[in-house]
Design a protein around this motif. Structure first.
Motif, short mmCIF file in Angstrom:
data_model
loop_
_atom_site.label_atom_id
_atom_site.label_comp_id
_atom_site.label_asym_id
_atom_site.label_seq_id
_atom_site.Cartn_x
_atom_site.Cartn_y
_atom_site.Cartn_z
N GLU A 1 0.82 -1.21 0.00
CA GLU A 1 0.00 0.00 0.00
C GLU A 1 0.85 1.26 0.00
N THR A 2 1.89 1.30 0.82
CA THR A 2 2.71 2.52 0.93
C THR A 2 3.76 2.63 -0.18
N LYS A 3 4.24 1.49 -0.69
CA LYS A 3 5.30 1.49 -1.71
C LYS A 3 6.44 2.42 -1.30
N THR A 4 6.98 2.15 -0.13
CA THR A 4 8.04 2.98 0.45
C THR A 4 9.35 2.74 -0.28
N ASN A 5 10.06 3.83 -0.56
CA ASN A 5 11.35 3.74 -1.23
C ASN A 5 12.42 3.37 -0.21
N VAL A 6 13.10 2.27 -0.43
CA VAL A 6 14.14 1.77 0.46
C VAL A 6 15.44 1.68 -0.33
N GLY A 7 16.51 2.21 0.23
CA GLY A 7 17.80 2.19 -0.44
C GLY A 7 18.83 1.37 0.32
N ILE A 8 19.65 0.63 -0.42
CA ILE A 8 20.73 -0.17 0.15
C ILE A 8 22.04 0.44 -0.32
N MET A 9 22.86 0.92 0.60
CA MET A 9 24.11 1.59 0.25
C MET A 9 25.29 0.81 0.84
#
Length: 543
Positions: free
Chosen positions: A215-223
Motif C-alpha cells: 500500500e505505501t510502496k516505500t522507497n528503500v535504499g541499500i548503500m
C-alpha cells in the motif's frame, strides 16, 4: 419462508455483482495494485477519467489540460498531472507547462513523434522517462514526479520534479556530541544519501533502490562500498528485504523487525543512527546501510555488541580521554544491569560481605520497613520507569519538570512514609542515572529489562543467582548472529588484530585493518609508518 427466500435471493445477487466486478478488472476496482500490466489508452479523456476514478477524484491530485503548441499549425491536447505537496511547483511551471505552451517548440513536428520530441528536446528537467503501464504511472505520480499525457498516444512521460516541504538538516537529537559534525538525517531519503556522498566521494559507493509495502510502496535504499563490503552479506540483505510482504513500511523500525536475525532476544542485532558521520564510518568498515524514505534513522548491518557502546566523540578526541570515557560507559552499563540485584542479594543472603558499620546503618534504616528488599526494589524501579516514560511522552517544556519533581517528591514521600529505605532510593537513583549514560537506547533498554529478571533470581538464591544469570546472558550473546557474523566478535571468536577498537581504541594512525568478519576485501586502512614524529634536532633551523 418468504423472508428467507428474499434473503437468499439478495445474497446470490450480491455474489453475482462481486463476480462481475472481478471480471471487469482494475478499471472498476480503482486500486493501483490491480492496474498491473494494464496499458494506457490513446484517448486523453479516457486516461484522465481513469486517473480520477483510481484516486477517488482527490483534491490534491492536480490535472491541468492545455493545448500544447497553441498557435502552431496543429495544436495538441495534453495534460499535466501532479500530486500537490510532493512536487516542486516552480519546476513544473517553468520547465514543463511553459515548455508545452511555447508554440515554437512544436513547429514542423509530426504528430506521431510529439512524445519523443517532448522527452528528448522540450522538457528541460533532470530526469524524464517513458511510462506505458498504469501501475508505473501511479508509482511515479505518488513519488513526486509530474506525468505528461498527450492525446493520440498510449504512452506518458514522467518528469523528475520531486519537491515539497521537508525538514531541514538540524543537530542530532538522540546522539549529541561535543566535538564533531552537527548534522543529522531528515525524513527525505535523497537528502540522507546526499549527506553520505558528501563525506565519501567514491564512485564505488553504490546505492540500490527498491519499493517495499503493497500500500505505501516505500522507497528503500541499500548503500555499500563495492570492494570493501562483503558480497555475501550484501546479497543476504537484498534477499531479506525482497522477502518482506506487508502493506506498509512507515519507519526503519518496521524494516528492522522483518530482517533481524533473532526476534525474541532482548539485545538488538541491527544498529541504527541519525548521524551521517556514524553511518559513513560504518560503511568504511564494510557494513551495509539501509535507508528508508520517511525515517531519519538509518540501519546498518552487521551489528556487533561492542558497537552499541561507541560514540562519535570517541574518534574525535584524544585517545587517552576517549578510552577512559568508553571504559566508564561500559562499566555503568553493567552497573545499571546488576546494581539493584546485588543490593537485594547482599542484604538478604550475604550480610557478611558488607562492612560492619554499613550493615548496621542499613539494618537501622530497614527496621521500620514492612516489605522485603525485593518488593522495595521492584516498587522503586517500576516507579522510576513510570516517571521516565511520563517525561518522554509529555511536552518537552513540562516533561523535564515532571520527571525531576516527581522523582524528588515520590522518593522523599516514600522514605517518610516508611515504604522504602533511603539506601534503596539511592541504589535505584544510581541505576537510573547509569542507564542514561549508555549511548544507544536500544541496548540501554535491554539492560532495563534484564535488571528485573536478575533482581528476582537474586532474591531467591542470592549472589549465585546473579552469577548464573550473567552466565546465561553471556552464552546467549555468544549464540547470536547478525547477518551471519558472530554478535560478540572480536571477543568470541577471538580476533586479536581487531581488538584495537573495542573496550579501548588505538590511535587513528594505528587503525590499520577493517573488522575481519565484516569486510574480507581491501582490509588495509592506514599506510605504513603513520605515527607522528617530532623533527630531529639536526633538522631544526636556528632562529
Amino acid at each position: 419462508m418468504a423472508l428467507w427466500s428474499a434473503f437468499f435471493n439478495k445474497l446470490s445477487k450480491n455474489k453475482q455483482r462481486k463476480a462481475n466486478g472481478m471480471k471487469n478488472g482494475a478499471v472498476r476496482s480503482g486500486r493501483a495494485d490491480d492496474l498491473e500490466k494494464k496499458y494506457l489508452d490513446k484517448r486523453l479523456e479516457a486516461n484522465i477519467q481513469m486517473i480520477k476514478e483510481t484516486t477517488g477524484n482527490s483534491s490534491d491530485i492536480i490535472i491541468r489540460v492545455l493545448e500544447a503548441g497553441k498557435g502552431s499549425h496543429f495544436p495538441i491536447q495534453a495534460a499535466v498531472v501532479m500530486a500537490d505537496g510532493l512536487t516542486d511547483n516552480a519546476t513544473v511551471s517553468d520547465f514543463i507547462i511553459e515548455s508545452l505552451l511555447n508554440e515554437q517548440h512544436f513547429e514542423d513536428i509530426p504528430k506521431e513523434k510529439v512524445l519523443t520530441v517532448l522527452e528528448k528536446k522540450i522538457l528541460s528537467v533532470t530526469n524524464v522517462k517513458v511510462i506505458k503501464e498504469w501501475n508505473e504511472l501511479f508509482n511515479s505520480l505518488l513519488s513526486g514526479e509530474t506525468v505528461v499525457l498527450v492525446d493520440g498516444t498510449d504512452q506518458a512521460l514522467g518528469a523528475g520534479t520531486r519537491g515539497g516541504k521537508t525538514r531541514n538538516v538540524t543537530d542530532p537529537n538522540t546522539e549529541v556530541s561535543i566535538r564533531g559534525p552537527k548534522e543529522s538525517f531528515t525524513e527525505s531519503i535523497r537528502d540522507n544519501t546526499a549527506l553520505i556522498r558528501r563525506r565519501i566521494c567514491n564512485p564505488n559507493l553504490w546505492l540500490e533502490s527498491m519499493k517495499i509495502g503493497k500500500e505505501t510502496k516505500t522507497n528503500v535504499g541499500i548503500m555499500y562500498i563495492k570492494g570493501i563490503a562483503n558480497d555475501e552479506i550484501v546479497e543476504e540483505v537484498k534477499t531479506r528485504l525482497r522477502r518482506i510482504d506487508t502493506d506498509s513500511i512507515l519507519d526503519s523500525g518496521i524494516i528492522e523487525q522483518f530482517i533481524e536475525d533473532e526476534t525474541y532476544s532482548v539485545f538488538p542485532t541491527i544498529f541504527y543512527s541519525e548521524r551521517p558521520d556514524t553511518i559513513s564510518s560504518n560503511l568504511l568498515e564494510g557494513r551495509i546501510a539501509i535507508f528508508i524514505d520517511g525515517s531519519p534513522f538509518v540501519l546498518t548491518v552487521p551489528a556487533l555488541f561492542i558497537e552499541f557502546f561507541q560514540t562519535a566523540d570517541d574518534y574525535y578526541t584524544r585517545v587517552d580521554i576517549s578510552n577512559a570515557i568508553r571504559m566508564l560507559r561500559i562499566l555503568v552499563f553493567f552497573v545499571s544491569m546488576i546494581a539493584p540485584a546485588t543490593y537485594v542479594a547482599l542484604t538478604n543472603f550475604h550480610q557478611e560481605m558488607i562492612p560492619t558499620q554499613l550493615i548496621i546503618t542499613i539494618a537501622a534504616q530497614r527496621e521500620a520497613i514492612p516489605f522485603p528488599a525485593i518488593v522495595e526494589a521492584v516498587l522503586m524501579e517500576l516507579t522510576f520507569e513510570i516517571l521516565r516514560e511520563a517525561g518522554l511522552r509529555l511536552p518537552k517544556t513540562i516533561g523535564q519538570a515532571v520527571s525531576i519533581v516527581g522523582a524528588l517528591v515520590i522518593g522523599q514521600s516514600a522514605v517518610q512514609a516508611g515504604l522504602v529505605s533511603p539506601m534503596m532510593v539511592m541504589v535505584v537513583a544510581l541505576t537510573g542515572i547509569a542507564s542514561f549514560a549508555t549511548p544507544s537506547f536500544s541496548i540501554a533498554i535491554s539492560a532495563r529489562l534484564i535488571r528485573f529478571a536478575l533482581m528476582i533470581i537474586s532474591s531467591i538464591i542470592g549472589i549465585y543467582g546473579i552469577i548464573i544469570g550473567v552466565m546465561f546472558i553471556t552464552i546467549h550473546l555468544c549464540s547470536l548472529r547478525s547477518f551471519g557474523v558472530p554478535y560478540m566478535a572480536p571477543f568470541a571468536p577471538l580476533i586479536v588484530k581487531n581488538l584495537g577498537d573495542t573496550v579501548i581504541r588505538m590511535p587513528a594512525w594505528k587503525k590499520d585493518i577493517r573488522p575481519k568478519l565484516i569486510s574480507q576485501n581491501n582490509i588495509e586502512r592506514t599506510g605504513q609508518d603513520q605515527r607522528p614524529k617530532p623533527p630531529d634536532k639536526k633538522d631544526e633551523q636556528p632562529r
